[in-house]
Design a protein around this motif. Structure first.
Motif, PDB file in Angstrom:
ATOM      1  N   ASP A  35     -53.026 -70.671  -1.459  1.00 42.20           N
ATOM      2  CA  ASP A  35     -54.458 -70.884  -1.636  1.00 42.20           C
ATOM      3  C   ASP A  35     -55.017 -69.985  -2.739  1.00 42.20           C
ATOM      4  O   ASP A  35     -55.846 -70.415  -3.536  1.00 42.20           O
ATOM      5  N   SER A  38     -53.987 -71.286  -6.107  1.00 40.43           N
ATOM      6  CA  SER A  38     -54.623 -72.556  -6.480  1.00 40.43           C
ATOM      7  C   SER A  38     -55.860 -72.342  -7.348  1.00 40.43           C
ATOM      8  O   SER A  38     -56.192 -73.202  -8.165  1.00 40.43           O
ATOM      9  N   THR A  39     -56.535 -71.215  -7.209  1.00 42.86           N
ATOM     10  CA  THR A  39     -57.696 -70.924  -8.056  1.00 42.86           C
ATOM     11  C   THR A  39     -57.269 -70.786  -9.513  1.00 42.86           C
ATOM     12  O   THR A  39     -57.882 -71.369 -10.412  1.00 42.86           O
ATOM     13  N   THR A  40     -56.215 -70.031  -9.753  1.00 42.72           N
ATOM     14  CA  THR A  40     -55.711 -69.855 -11.114  1.00 42.72           C
ATOM     15  C   THR A  40     -55.152 -71.158 -11.667  1.00 42.72           C
ATOM     16  O   THR A  40     -55.375 -71.494 -12.829  1.00 42.72           O
ATOM     17  N   SER A  42     -56.035 -74.217 -10.821  1.00 42.82           N
ATOM     18  CA  SER A  42     -57.155 -75.122 -11.117  1.00 42.82           C
ATOM     19  C   SER A  42     -57.815 -74.762 -12.436  1.00 42.82           C
ATOM     20  O   SER A  42     -58.181 -75.645 -13.224  1.00 42.82           O
ATOM     21  N   TYR A  43     -57.955 -73.471 -12.700  1.00 41.77           N
ATOM     22  CA  TYR A  43     -58.541 -73.034 -13.967  1.00 41.77           C
ATOM     23  C   TYR A  43     -57.660 -73.459 -15.144  1.00 41.77           C
ATOM     24  O   TYR A  43     -58.159 -73.988 -16.142  1.00 41.77           O
ATOM     25  N   ARG A 106     -55.077 -79.572  -3.638  1.00 39.62           N
ATOM     26  CA  ARG A 106     -56.290 -79.089  -4.298  1.00 39.62           C
ATOM     27  C   ARG A 106     -56.631 -80.014  -5.466  1.00 39.62           C
ATOM     28  O   ARG A 106     -55.816 -80.813  -5.913  1.00 39.62           O
ATOM     29  N   ALA A 108     -58.757 -80.228  -9.440  1.00 39.08           N
ATOM     30  CA  ALA A 108     -59.323 -79.532 -10.594  1.00 39.08           C
ATOM     31  C   ALA A 108     -60.078 -80.554 -11.429  1.00 39.08           C
ATOM     32  O   ALA A 108     -59.636 -81.687 -11.585  1.00 39.08           O
TER      33      ALA A 108
END
Length: 129
Positions: A35, A38-40, A42-43, A106, A108
């Motif tokens: 999780d 997933s932020t990185t 998505s970026y 996820r 993006a």
């Protein structure tokens, strides 16, 4: 004598319960690391517009996992949402003899940051493209 056997059996039960609980903690830690990554991811997908080999290598290096697109294509047009799975296998200690596949899904938005910049510029400065 019976109390000694009872203590030994309860210690064995406690040991297996401890191993079982440690599996659940490790599964949760694996899910949390997916999780957070997933932020990185998505970026990076938003910036590049696709799931490329460099991103797959980044995921492999960070968590020893894999990334797969949700749909048939790994690249989309600007403003569309690209879904992806982050996948990692976990070999449990006591929970199961087979490896577990932990997978999160996820999304993006492609080129979201350029879109936000243009939107903000249009609102603040009344500029039209």
């Amino acid at each position: 004598m019976a109390s000694k056997i009872g203590v030994m059996l309860s210690l064995i039960f406690f040991f297996y319960a401890f191993l079982f609980a440690s599996d659940f903690v490790m599964i949760q830690l694996t899910y949390t690391s997916l999780d957070a990554l997933s932020t990185t991811v998505s970026y990076r997908i938003s910036k590049s517009g696709e799931i490329n080999d460099e991103l797959a290598q980044f995921v492999k290096e960070e968590i020893n996992g894999d990334i797969k697109p949700v749909g048939a294509s790994s690249s989309y047009e600007e403003g569309s949402m690209l879904g992806y799975y982050l996948i990692k296998e976990y070999k449990p200690i006591a929970y199961d003899s087979e490896p577990l596949t932990i997978k999160i899904k996820r999304y993006a938005v492609i080129n979201m940051y350029r879109w936000l910049f243009n939107f903000k510029r249009r609102i603040l400065f009344n500029v039209r493209n």
